[in-house]
Design a protein around this motif. Structure first.
Motif, PDB file in Angstrom:
ATOM      1  N   GLY B  13      -9.041  -2.430  -2.644  1.00 14.97           N
ATOM      2  CA  GLY B  13      -7.952  -3.105  -1.428  1.00 14.97           C
ATOM      3  C   GLY B  13      -8.826  -1.858   0.135  1.00 14.97           C
ATOM      4  O   GLY B  13      -9.991  -0.720  -0.780  1.00 14.97           O
ATOM      5  N   ASP B  14      -8.178  -1.672   0.969  1.00 12.34           N
ATOM      6  CA  ASP B  14      -8.774  -0.695   1.776  1.00 12.34           C
ATOM      7  C   ASP B  14      -8.401   1.210   1.993  1.00 12.34           C
ATOM      8  O   ASP B  14      -7.889   0.706   0.715  1.00 12.34           O
ATOM      9  N   THR B  15      -9.532   1.574   2.101  1.00 10.94           N
ATOM     10  CA  THR B  15      -8.837   2.917   2.107  1.00 10.94           C
ATOM     11  C   THR B  15      -8.153   3.112   2.581  1.00 10.94           C
ATOM     12  O   THR B  15      -7.351   2.404   3.532  1.00 10.94           O
ATOM     13  N   GLY B  16      -7.130   4.222   1.804  1.00 12.77           N
ATOM     14  CA  GLY B  16      -5.962   5.068   2.294  1.00 12.77           C
ATOM     15  C   GLY B  16      -4.920   4.404   2.368  1.00 12.77           C
ATOM     16  O   GLY B  16      -3.757   4.080   2.955  1.00 12.77           O
ATOM     17  N   VAL B  17      -4.850   3.063   1.270  1.00 12.85           N
ATOM     18  CA  VAL B  17      -3.301   2.164   0.872  1.00 12.85           C
ATOM     19  C   VAL B  17      -2.863   2.592  -0.357  1.00 12.85           C
ATOM     20  O   VAL B  17      -2.198   2.315  -1.071  1.00 12.85           O
ATOM     21  N   GLY B  18      -3.728   3.434  -0.938  1.00 14.49           N
ATOM     22  CA  GLY B  18      -2.891   4.177  -2.045  1.00 14.49           C
ATOM     23  C   GLY B  18      -3.196   3.626  -3.084  1.00 14.49           C
ATOM     24  O   GLY B  18      -2.959   3.448  -4.758  1.00 14.49           O
ATOM     25  N   LYS B  19      -4.577   3.865  -3.562  1.00 12.22           N
ATOM     26  CA  LYS B  19      -5.026   3.239  -4.884  1.00 12.22           C
ATOM     27  C   LYS B  19      -4.978   4.400  -6.028  1.00 12.22           C
ATOM     28  O   LYS B  19      -4.678   3.817  -6.895  1.00 12.22           O
ATOM     29  N   PRO B  33       0.042  13.759  -2.751  1.00 14.38           N
ATOM     30  CA  PRO B  33       0.369  13.614  -0.940  1.00 14.38           C
ATOM     31  C   PRO B  33      -0.276  12.967   0.293  1.00 14.38           C
ATOM     32  O   PRO B  33      -0.544  12.954   0.827  1.00 14.38           O
ATOM     33  N   VAL B  34      -2.027  14.126  -0.183  1.00 15.14           N
ATOM     34  CA  VAL B  34      -2.478  13.995   0.530  1.00 15.14           C
ATOM     35  C   VAL B  34      -3.859  12.981   0.071  1.00 15.14           C
ATOM     36  O   VAL B  34      -4.024  12.771  -1.035  1.00 15.14           O
ATOM     37  N   HIS B  35      -4.654  12.757   1.292  1.00 15.89           N
ATOM     38  CA  HIS B  35      -5.412  11.521   1.041  1.00 15.89           C
ATOM     39  C   HIS B  35      -6.903  12.416   0.335  1.00 15.89           C
ATOM     40  O   HIS B  35      -7.629  12.475   1.090  1.00 15.89           O
ATOM     41  N   ASP B  36      -6.924  12.159  -0.742  1.00 16.61           N
ATOM     42  CA  ASP B  36      -8.408  12.535  -1.718  1.00 16.61           C
ATOM     43  C   ASP B  36      -9.200  11.528  -1.327  1.00 16.61           C
ATOM     44  O   ASP B  36      -9.213  10.779  -2.600  1.00 16.61           O
ATOM     45  N   LEU B  37      -9.865  10.888  -0.579  1.00 11.29           N
ATOM     46  CA  LEU B  37     -10.663  10.110  -0.623  1.00 11.29           C
ATOM     47  C   LEU B  37     -11.614   9.775  -1.704  1.00 11.29           C
ATOM     48  O   LEU B  37     -12.332  10.675  -1.968  1.00 11.29           O
ATOM     49  N   THR B  38     -11.885   8.600  -2.102  1.00  6.64           N
ATOM     50  CA  THR B  38     -12.260   8.115  -3.542  1.00  6.64           C
ATOM     51  C   THR B  38     -13.260   7.970  -3.219  1.00  6.64           C
ATOM     52  O   THR B  38     -14.546   7.282  -2.341  1.00  6.64           O
ATOM     53  N   ILE B  39     -14.764   8.757  -3.706  1.00  6.22           N
ATOM     54  CA  ILE B  39     -16.062   8.785  -3.302  1.00  6.22           C
ATOM     55  C   ILE B  39     -16.305   7.938  -4.733  1.00  6.22           C
ATOM     56  O   ILE B  39     -16.831   8.269  -6.035  1.00  6.22           O
ATOM     57  N   SER B 121       6.357   0.590  -0.297  1.00  2.00           N
ATOM     58  CA  SER B 121       7.228  -0.356   0.032  1.00  2.00           C
ATOM     59  C   SER B 121       8.563   0.720   0.275  1.00  2.00           C
ATOM     60  O   SER B 121       9.649   1.158   1.017  1.00  2.00           O
ATOM     61  N   ASP B 122       8.159   2.349  -0.100  1.00  2.00           N
ATOM     62  CA  ASP B 122       9.625   2.961   0.576  1.00  2.00           C
ATOM     63  C   ASP B 122       9.326   3.876   1.441  1.00  2.00           C
ATOM     64  O   ASP B 122      10.099   4.229   2.633  1.00  2.00           O
ATOM     65  N   LEU B 123       8.220   3.316   2.607  1.00  2.00           N
ATOM     66  CA  LEU B 123       8.089   4.077   4.446  1.00  2.00           C
ATOM     67  C   LEU B 123       9.116   2.036   4.560  1.00  2.00           C
ATOM     68  O   LEU B 123       7.935   1.745   5.433  1.00  2.00           O
ATOM     69  N   SER B 149       5.696   0.912  -4.380  1.00  6.32           N
ATOM     70  CA  SER B 149       5.805   2.851  -4.190  1.00  6.32           C
ATOM     71  C   SER B 149       4.805   3.691  -4.958  1.00  6.32           C
ATOM     72  O   SER B 149       5.591   4.107  -6.525  1.00  6.32           O
ATOM     73  N   ALA B 150       4.229   4.209  -4.885  1.00  6.90           N
ATOM     74  CA  ALA B 150       3.452   5.065  -5.790  1.00  6.90           C
ATOM     75  C   ALA B 150       3.991   6.301  -5.387  1.00  6.90           C
ATOM     76  O   ALA B 150       3.531   7.607  -5.688  1.00  6.90           O
ATOM     77  N   LYS B 151       4.156   6.632  -4.356  1.00  9.15           N
ATOM     78  CA  LYS B 151       5.267   7.765  -3.700  1.00  9.15           C
ATOM     79  C   LYS B 151       6.703   7.542  -4.802  1.00  9.15           C
ATOM     80  O   LYS B 151       6.644   8.899  -6.191  1.00  9.15           O
TER      81      LYS B 151
HETATM   82  N1  LIG Z   1       4.560   7.254   1.870  1.00  6.88           N
HETATM   83  C1  LIG Z   1       4.221   6.786   0.338  1.00  6.88           C
HETATM   84  N2  LIG Z   1       2.581   7.322   0.917  1.00  6.88           N
HETATM   85  C2  LIG Z   1       1.625   6.923   0.200  1.00  6.88           C
HETATM   86  C3  LIG Z   1       1.884   5.843  -1.086  1.00  6.88           C
HETATM   87  N3  LIG Z   1       0.713   5.583  -2.490  1.00  6.88           N
HETATM   88  C4  LIG Z   1      -0.431   6.368  -0.754  1.00  6.88           C
HETATM   89  N4  LIG Z   1       0.622   7.136   0.088  1.00  6.88           N
HETATM   90  C5  LIG Z   1      -0.719   8.191   0.773  1.00  6.88           C
HETATM   91  O1  LIG Z   1      -1.314   7.400   1.143  1.00  6.88           O
HETATM   92  C6  LIG Z   1      -2.470   8.137   1.656  1.00  6.88           C
HETATM   93  C7  LIG Z   1      -3.913   7.397   0.607  1.00  6.88           C
HETATM   94  O2  LIG Z   1      -3.421   7.809  -0.484  1.00  6.88           O
HETATM   95  P1  LIG Z   1      -4.516   6.952  -1.791  1.00  6.88           P
HETATM   96  O3  LIG Z   1      -4.684   6.799  -3.011  1.00  6.88           O
HETATM   97  O4  LIG Z   1      -5.780   8.342  -1.813  1.00  6.88           O
HETATM   98  O5  LIG Z   1      -5.629   5.550  -1.277  1.00  6.88           O
HETATM   99  P2  LIG Z   1      -6.783   4.872  -1.179  1.00  6.88           P
HETATM  100  O6  LIG Z   1      -6.759   3.652  -1.692  1.00  6.88           O
HETATM  101  O7  LIG Z   1      -6.795   5.691  -2.879  1.00  6.88           O
HETATM  102  O8  LIG Z   1      -8.236   5.664  -0.570  1.00  6.88           O
HETATM  103  P3  LIG Z   1      -9.712   5.995  -0.854  1.00  6.88           P
HETATM  104  O9  LIG Z   1      -9.866   6.125  -2.015  1.00  6.88           O
HETATM  105  O10 LIG Z   1     -10.359   5.866   0.653  1.00  6.88           O
HETATM  106  O11 LIG Z   1      -9.804   3.589  -0.967  1.00  6.88           O
HETATM  107  C8  LIG Z   1      -2.292   9.648   1.013  1.00  6.88           C
HETATM  108  O12 LIG Z   1      -1.469  10.411   1.894  1.00  6.88           O
HETATM  109  C9  LIG Z   1      -0.941   9.245   0.118  1.00  6.88           C
HETATM  110  O13 LIG Z   1      -0.526  10.000  -0.219  1.00  6.88           O
HETATM  111  C10 LIG Z   1       3.599   5.070  -1.479  1.00  6.88           C
HETATM  112  O14 LIG Z   1       3.463   4.619  -2.064  1.00  6.88           O
HETATM  113  N5  LIG Z   1       3.773   5.997  -0.296  1.00  6.88           N
END
Ligand SMILES: Nc1nc2c(ncn2[C@@H]2O[C@H](COP(=O)(O)OP(=O)(O)OP(=O)(O)O)[C@@H](O)[C@H]2O)c(=O)[nH]1
Ligand SMILES: [Mg+2]
Lengths: 964, 212
Positions: B13-19, B33-39, B121-123, B149-151
C-alpha cells in the motif's frame, strides 16, 4: 576507446596480425551468414581464439555475440559458444582464482606494483571495461537472466559463469539491473535447485556475488527460502566434513546475515539457530582436522557470532542468546572448548563465540560458570581458561580470546563479579585448589607483561560498575617476602608501578604499567573509600606528581596521561577525610608541582593515543600485535566519562570551589526538598497504584455485577415468560383462551364461576323440581299406585359435577404452588440485587459505578414492579380461591342436599315399593275378592280394567292376541 | 516453537498508510507515532492459533514509496497472503488501490488471499473514505475487507488472523499446493510426521472437528 587502443598497442607485439584478421573475418561471418551452421562455426572459432586474443575478440566481436544471444535463442549450441566467448573476454581464468582472497574492489592501486601485478591489473581493467560495455545496455543483463531459465546445460552453465563475472566486475550496477527486473533474484535462486552439481555450485558463487553489500537483494534471497535450502545443502554435504560447497554455502549465509537485522530476525524466527547446533557436534572424535574442515568450522562459528554480535540491537542479541542456550548450541560449543586436540585457531574462535553467546545474558553466564573441564579433579572451565591467559606459551590470539571470554562472563553480571572477587577474600579463600583470583593475582605480578596487562584488565572487569566489589577487594592482603608484614593488593599494585624498573620483565614495561594504572583507575573511580586507601600511603601522591611532571619520552606519554587520570580521580572522588590530601590541597599541589595547563595536557594524552579509538570501537580485545595491547574497551568508556569532569575540577579556583560548595549546599537543600517531593511523589505513586488496584478490583466487580445483572435480566425474562405461560394457562383453565388482563381474567373467571354456580343452582332447582315431581308422584302413587322412574338419573349427574369440581380444585392448588415458587425466586433475585446494590454503594465516588448503580436501581425497581404484579396476582388468586371455596361449600351444601334428596328418593322408592307391595296385596285381595264374587255368581263390571292392571308386563301380547 | 503451518504474508500500500505500524502492533503490541519510512522491506513474525492449530506468520512489510516498487514486486510470488492497506483519511491512497491490485494480481500466484484494510479508523473526524466505499471495492474485487487502527489496535489482530483463516480454509479445500513452498505455505514439524496421510487425513480431521 582511448584505453582500448592503449592496451592493444601494449599487446600488439604478442598478437599476430593474422589473428586480428581472422577475428575480423569471423565477425563478418557471424554478422552476415544466413546459415545457422555457418554462424555456429564462426562463433565456435571465436571462442577458441578468445583466450589468446582476448582483447581483439572483445573489441571486435562483443556486439555480434550479443546479437547472437538475441536472435539465435532457439539454438542452444550457438548460445553456449557465444556465452563462453563473452565469459572468456570478461574474465580471464587466472583472475578467477585470485579474486577470492581479495574482497576489495577490483581496481585498486596504491603501492608500486611488481611487473606481474601490473600485467594482472591491466587484465582486470580489460575485464572491467568489457563488462561495462556489456551492461551499458541493461537489456543485455535481462537477456542473460532469461537465458538462465534455459534448462540446457550448454546455455545455463556458461550463463551462470558470465553473470558471476559481470557481478565481480560491476557489482553495484548489475545488482541494480537484476533488482528491477521482474523475478530476477527469484530466477537466480532456482539455480540452487538444479540437480546438476556444477550448476548448483556455480549458482552458489553467483549468489555470493549477487548478495555482496546489497541489503535489498539479501532480503529477497532470504525471502526465497535461501536459509532453508542452504542449510539443507550443508546437511546433505556432511556439515563441517563437507567440501568446498559447504564453505560456499556458509559464505553465502554470512553475506545474507551480516549487518542485516531483518534477515537475522527472519533466521531466528525461522528456527534456523536450532539447525546450527549439529554443526558443532565434533566432540573428541577428532579423527582428523582437514584444512577444509577447519575453514568450514571457522565460518560456522562466525555465523553464530553474527547472530549475537555486541553491535546488534540488545533485544535481538538477547533473544538469539536465549535460543542458543535452549537448543543446546552453547552447551555444544562449551564441549568443543573443553575437548582435546582441537586446532588452536578453532579453539580460539570457539572461545570468542562462547564469549558473545554469554555476554550480558545471565542464564548463559550462569551456565558457563557451571561448566567443568573433564580433568581430574574437575576444574571450572573459567579456571582452565584463565590458566591459558596467564601462560606465556599460549598463542597471543588465544590469550586475547580468553580475556574476552572472561570480560563477557562478567559483563552485567554482578553475581559473577562477586564470585570472582570472593576467591581472593580471606574468609572465602580455598587453599586446596587453584582459583580464578589466585590466577589473576599471579598474572598481575608475574614477570610477563602481557600476563600483567591481561590480569589487570580482567580484574578491572570484576569491579566494573560494582561498588560492593570495589570495597571488598580493598580487604585483600598479600603476603610478600618472609618477615615483612602483609601488604594490601591496592598498595602492591602501586608498589609495582613505582618500582617498575627493579624487576626484570619480559615484554614491554609500558604494557604492565598501563594495565595496572587502568586497574587502579577503574577501582578508585566512584569509590571514595578506595581513594582514601590510596592516599593513605604517603608515597603514592609524590610518585604520581613526579611521573606527570617529568619530561619523559614518547612511549611514556600514555603512562603520564594515566597517572594524571588517577590523580584526577583522587580529587574528583575525594571525600576530604584525609587532612593532608583534601581536594583543595591536591589541587594546590597540582598547581605548584605540575601546573594546571600541563596537567590537562598530559591528561589529554590518553584519548589522543592512536590505539585509543580502535579499542573504543568494539568490546572484543583484538590487537594486531602483542605490543598494541594497551587499551581496554570498557576503560575507554571510563576515560570519556571522566576527562571532562576532571579538567573542570582542576581548573576551578578555591573561591569557585567555595561557591560551588555553597551551591552544592543549596543544591543539597534542594536535594532534600527534592527528596521530600520525591517521597511525596513516591507516596502518591503508591496511592495511585493502590487506587489503580482498587479501580481494577472495582472494574472487575463491575464486570461481575454486570454479569449478574445480565443473568438476572435473563432470569427475570424467564420469570416473565413463566408468568405469561401461567397467565395463559389460567386463562385456559377458566375455559377462556387468551385474556391479557388480570382483572379481566378475574372477572371472567368470576363470571364463569358464577355461571357454574348458576348451573349448579339450576341443577339444584331441577333436582328440587324432580324431587317435587317425585313427591307428587309418590303422592300420586300413594294415591294411584303409579311410579316415576325419572328421579334415578339425578345421582350420576351429581357425581360428574363433583369430579369436575375436584379437578378444578387440583388445578387451583398447583397454580398456587407455582405462584409461591415464583414468589420465592423473586425474593431471591431481590436479595441478590440488594446485595449488589450494597457493594456498589462502596464505589459511590466512581461515576462508572454510579451509572451501574442507576442501572441496578432501575433493575430493582423493575424487579419490585414485577414482584408487585406477582403479589396482586397472588391476591386475586386468593380472592378467586375464596370464591372457589365458597363455590365448593355451596357445592357441598348442594351435595348434602343432593344426598338428602337421594335419600328421599330412596325413601320414596322404598315407599313406592311398599306401595307396590301394597298394591300387589290389594290386587291380590281384589282378585281374591273378585274370585269370591265370581264364585258367588256375581258379575264384575270392571273386569277389563282390572285385567289390564293385572297383566302389566304382557300388555302388548294381550293386545296382539286381542287383535288376532 | 513447533507449528502446524507457516504462512508468508506481505503488507502493501501507499507510503504512510500505516503498514509498518500495523505490523508493529501485531508483533510487539506497540504503536509508533513517528513515520519511520521503510527502506526496502522489513521482516516480522508471530504465532497464532486457528482451529486449535499453531500457525506461524512470517510477514514482510514493504516500502510504499514508488522508488521501491520493483523491490516490492519480488515478494508477491512467494506470499500466501497480502494485506493491501489504504488510509481512510487520505482519498488518494484509496484511489491507488486499483494500481496496487493490478500489480499484485500480475506478480503473485493466483491463490494469494488479499485482505483490504482501511487503516487509521481512529481518525473518524478526518475520514475521507467511507466504510461503505471500502466494502464496495472489496466486494467488487473479491477481497476481504476490514477497517483497522494501528494506533488503538482495533481490528489489527482480526485482520491478520482472518487472512490466515481464509488461507487455512483454502488449504482444507485443497486449493493450495502445500508442498510447494513457493506458494508461501510450509507444513510445520508438527505435521511433517503425518505428512503421508495428509491429503486423506485432512478431511477426516476436519469432519472430526465439526462433530465435536
Ligand atoms: N492515528 C493513526 N495514525 C497512524 C495509524 N497507523 C499509522 N499511523 C501513523 O501514520 C504514519 C505512517 O505510518 P507507517 O506505518 O510508518 O507507514 P508505512 O505505511 O509503513 O509507510 P512506508 O514505510 O513509507 O511505506 C505514522 O506517523 C504513524 O504514526 C493509525 O491507525 N492511526
Ligand atoms: Mg513502513
Amino acid at each position: 576507446m582511448n584505453f582500448f587502443r592503449g592496451v592493444i598497442g601494449g599487446q600488439q607485439a604478442g598478437a599476430q596480425p593474422s589473428g586480428v584478421e581472422t577475428i575480423q573475418k569471423l565477425c563478418d561471418r557471424v554478422a552476415s551468414s544466413t546459415l545457422l551452421e555457418d554462424r555456429r562455426d564462426a562463433v565456435r572459432a571465436l571462442k577458441s581464439l578468445s583466450k589468446k586474443y582476448r582483447m581483439e575478440v572483445g573489441t571486435q566481436a562483443m556486439d555480434h555475440l550479443i546479437r547472437i544471444l538475441q536472435t539465435d535463442s532457439s539454438d542452444s549450441e550457438i548460445l553456449g559458444y557465444a556465452l563462453d566467448t563473452l565469459y572468456n573476454i570478461i574474465c580471464s581464468d587466472e583472475e578467477e582464482e585470485q579474486d577470492e582472497s581479495e574482497d576489495a574492489a577490483p581496481v585498486k592501486s596504491k603501492n608500486v606494483a611488481a611487473p606481474e601485478d601490473t600485467q594482472r591489473r591491466q587484465e582486470d581493467d580489460i575485464g572491467a571495461q568489457f563488462s561495462e560495455r556489456f551492461i551499458q545496455e541493461p537489456e543485455n543483463v535481462t537477456l542473460l537472466l532469461t537465458m538462465l531459465e534455459e534448462f540446457d546445460f550448454h546455455v545455463r552453465w556458461p550463463g551462470v559463469k558470465l553473470l558471476t563475472a559481470l557481478l565481480k566486475c560491476q557489482c553495484a550496477q548489475v545488482q541494480g539491473i537484476i533488482l528491477v527486473s521482474p523475478m530476477g533474484v527469484s530466477r537466480l535462486m532456482d539455480l540452487l535447485a538444479d540437480s546438476r552439481e556444477v550448476i548448483r555450485n556455480d549458482g552458489l558463487l553467483l549468489l555470493q556475488q549477487l548478495t555482496k553489500g546489497n541489503a535489498a537483494i539479501q532480503k529477497i534471497v532470504a525471502f526465497e527460502n535461501a536459509f532453508e535450502r542452504l542449510l539443507d545443502i550443508i546437511t546433505e554435504e556432511g556439515t563441517s566434513d563437507g567440501g568446498i560447497v559447504v564453505e560456499d554455502c556458509l559464505l553465502l549465509l554470512l553475506n545474507l546475515l551480516k549487518n542485516n537485522s531483518s534477515n537475522q530476525n527472519f533466521f531466528k524466527e525461522g528456527s534456523y539457530i536450532q539447525r546450527m547446533k549439529p554443526w558443532f557436534e565434533v566432540g573428541d572424535d577428532n579423527s582428523g582436522w582437514s584444512a577444509q574442515k577447519v575453514t568450514n568450522l571457522h565460518l560456522m562459528l562466525q555465523l553464530v557470532r553474527v547472530m549475537v554480535s555486541p553491535v546488534n540491537s540488545p533485544g535481538a542479541t538477547a533473544s538469539c542468546q536465549k535460543a542458543m542456550f535452549q537448543c543446546g548450541l552453547l552447551q555444544q560449543l562449551c564441549t568443543i572448548l573443553m575437548a582435546t586436540g582441537v586446532p588452536a585457531d578453532i579453539l580460539t574462535e570457539t572461545i570468542n563465540t562462547v564469549s558473545e553467546v554469554i555476554r550480558g545474558s545471565q542464564v548463559n553466564q550462569d551456565y558457563f560458570a557451571s561448566v567443568n573441564a573433564p580433568s581430574n579433579p574437575p576444574r571450572p572451565a573459567i579456571v582452565v581458561l584463565l590458566m591459558s591467559m596467564v601462560n606465556e606459551r599460549q598463542p597471543f590470539v588465544l590469550r586475547c580470546a580468553v580475556l574476552y571470554c572472561f570480560q563477557c562472563f562478567l559483563y552485567k553480571n554482578q553475581k559473577g563479579q562477586g564470585e570472582i572477587v570472593a576467591t581472593l577474600l580471606p574468609s572465602t579463600i580455598d587453599a586446596n585448589s587453584i582459583s580464578a583470583g589466585q590466577l589473576l593475582c599471579g598474572g598481575l605480578f608475574s614477570a610477563d607483561s602481557l600476563s600483567n596487562w591481561c590480569a589487570a584488565v580482567a580484574l578491572g572487569h570484576a569491579l566494573q560498575d560494582n561498588l560492593t566489589q570495589k570495597e571488598q577487594l580493598l580487604r585483600v592482603q598479600l603476603a610478600t617476602s618472609l618477615g615483612k608484614p602483609p601488604v594490601s593488593l591496592l598498595q602492591q599494585c602501586t608498589n609495582i608501578l613505582s618500582q617498575g624498573d627493579k624487576i626484570s620483565r619480559r615484554g614491554s614495561k609500558v604494557q604492565t604499567r598501563v594495565g595496572l594504572l587502568m586497574l587502579l583507575c577503574t577501582w578508585m573511580s566512584n569509590c571514595p573509600i578506595a581513594v582514601t586507601h590510596f592516599l593513605h600511603n604517603q608515597d603514592n601522591v609524590p610518585f604520581l606528581t613526579a611521573q606527570i611532571s617529568e619530561n619523559l619520552g614518547e612511549d611514556e606519554r600514555l603512562v603520564q596521561g594515566l597517572c594524571a587520570l588517577l590523580l584526577g580521580i583522587c580529587i574528583y572522588y575525594n571525600d576530604n577525610s584525609l587532612e593532608n590530601y583534601t581536594k583543595e590541597k591536591l589541587k594546590q599541589l597540582i598547581e605548584k608541582r605540575i601546573g594546571k595547563e600541563n596537567f590537562v595536557e598530559k591528561l589529554g594524552f590518553i584519548t589522543k593515543h592512536e590505539l585509543y579509538s580502535r579499542a573504543a570501537q568494539k568490546p572484543q580485545p583484538a590487537f594486531s600485535a602483542p605490543e598494541h595491547m594497551l587499551f581496554d574497551h570498557e576503560f575507554t568508556k571510563l576515560v570519556k566519562e571522566l576527562e571532562g569532569v576532571i579538567t573542570k575540577a582542576v581548573h576551578k579556583s578555591s573561591e569557585e570551589e567555595k561557591k560551588e560548595e555553597e551551591v552544592k549546599k543549596t543544591l543539597e537543600q534542594h536535594d532534600s526538598i527534592v527528596t521530600q517531593y520525591k517521597e511525596l511523589i513516591r507516596e502518591q505513586d503508591a496511592q495511585i497504584n493502590e487506587l489503580k488496584e482498587q479501580m481494577c478490583t472495582l472494574t472487575s466487580q463491575k464486570d461481575q455485577m454486570q454479569n449478574t445483572i445480565t443473568q438476572q435480566l435473563s432470569q427475570i425474562q424467564q420469570h416473565k415468560d413463566q408468568y405469561n405461560v401461567l397467565k395463559l394457562k389460567l386463562g385456559k383453565d377458566s375455559g377462556q383462551s387468551d385474556s391479557g388482563q388480570v382483572n379481566g381474567l378475574q372477572l371472567e373467571e368470576l363470571t364463569l364461576l358464577r355461571e357454574e354456580l348458576e348451573e349448579l343452582r339450576k341443577q339444584h332447582a331441577l333436582l328440587n323440581t324432580q324431587l317435587a315431581e317425585r313427591d307428587t308422584l309418590i303422592a300420586n302413587l300413594k294415591a294411584e299406585g303409579v311410579q316415576s322412574p325419572d328421579g334415578l338419573t339425578a345421582a350420576p349427574e351429581n357425581t360428574e359435577l363433583l369430579k369436575e369440581l375436584e379437578s378444578l380444585r387440583g388445578q387451583v392448588q398447583t397454580q398456587a404452588a407455582e405462584i409461591s415458587q415464583l414468589q420465592r425466586e423473586r425474593q431471591e433475585v431481590q436479595t441478590r440485587t440488594e446485595a449488589l446494590a450494597a457493594v456498589s454503594g462502596e464505589a459511590a465516588d466512581l461515576t462508572k459505578v454510579t451509572e451501574l448503580e442507576n442501572r441496578l436501581s432501575a433493575q430493582t425497581a423493575e424487579t419490585n414492579r414485577l414482584q408487585e404484579e406477582v403479589r396482586s396476582l397472588t391476591e386475586s388468586r386468593a380472592a378467586m380461591e375464596k370464591e372457589r371455596a365458597a363455590a365448593t361449600s355451596t357445592a357441598t351444601i348442594l351435595q348434602t342436599e343432593k344426598s338428602k334428596l337421594q335419600q328421599e328418593v330412596a325413601e320414596s322408592k322404598k315407599e313406592q315399593d311398599d306401595l307396590l307391595m301394597l298394591l300387589a296385596d290389594q290386587d291380590q285381595k281384589i282378585l281374591s275378592l273378585k274370585q269370591r264374587l265370581k264364585d258367588l255368581g256375581e258379575t264384575i263390571e270392571d273386569e277389563d280394567d282390572l285385567d289390564a292392571r293385572d297383566q302389566f308386563d304382557d300388555d302388548d301380547d294381550e293386545e296382539e292376541e286381542d287383535d288376532e | 516453537m513447533a507449528y502446524a503451518y507457516l504462512f508468508k504474508y506481505i503488507i502493501i500500500g501507499d507510503t504512510g498508510v500505516g503498514k509498518s505500524c500495523l505490523l508493529l502492533q501485531f508483533t510487539d503490541k506497540r504503536f509508533q507515532p513517528v513515520h519511520d519510512l521503510t527502506i526496502g522491506v522489513e521482516f516480522g513474525a508471530r504465532m497464532i492459533t486457528i482451529d486449535g492449530k499453531q500457525i506461524k506468520l512470517q510477514i514482510w512489510d514493504t516500502a510504499g514509496q514508488e522508488s521501491f516498487r520493483s523491490i516490492t514486486r519480488s515478494y508477491y510470488r512467494g506470499a500466501a497472503g497480502a494485506l493491501l492497506v489504504y488510509d481512510i483519511t487520505r482519498r488518494d491512497t484509496f484511489n491507488h488501490l486499483t494500481t496496487w491490485l493490478e500489480d499484485a494480481r500480475q506478480h503473485s500466484n493466483s491463490n494469494m488471499v488479499i485482505m483490504l484494510i482501511g487503516n487509521k479508523s481512529d481518525l473518524e473526524s478526518r475520514r475521507e473514505v467511507k466504510k461503505e466505499e471500502g466494502e464496495a471495492f472489496a466486494r467488487e474485487h473479491g477481497l476481504i475487507f476490514m477497517e483497522t487502527s494501528a494506533k488503538t489496535a482495533s481490528n489489527v489482530e482480526e485482520a491478520f488472523i482472518n487472512t490466515a483463516k481464509e488461507i487455512y480454509e483454502k488449504i482444507q479445500e485443497g486449493v493450495f499446493d502445500i508442498n510447494n513452498e513457493a506458494n508461501g505455505i510450509k507444513i510445520g514439524p508438527q505435521h511433517a510426521a503425518t505428512n503421508s496421510t495428509l491429503t486423506g487425513g485432512q478431511g477426516g480431521q476436519q469432519a472430526g472437528g465439526g462433530c465435536c
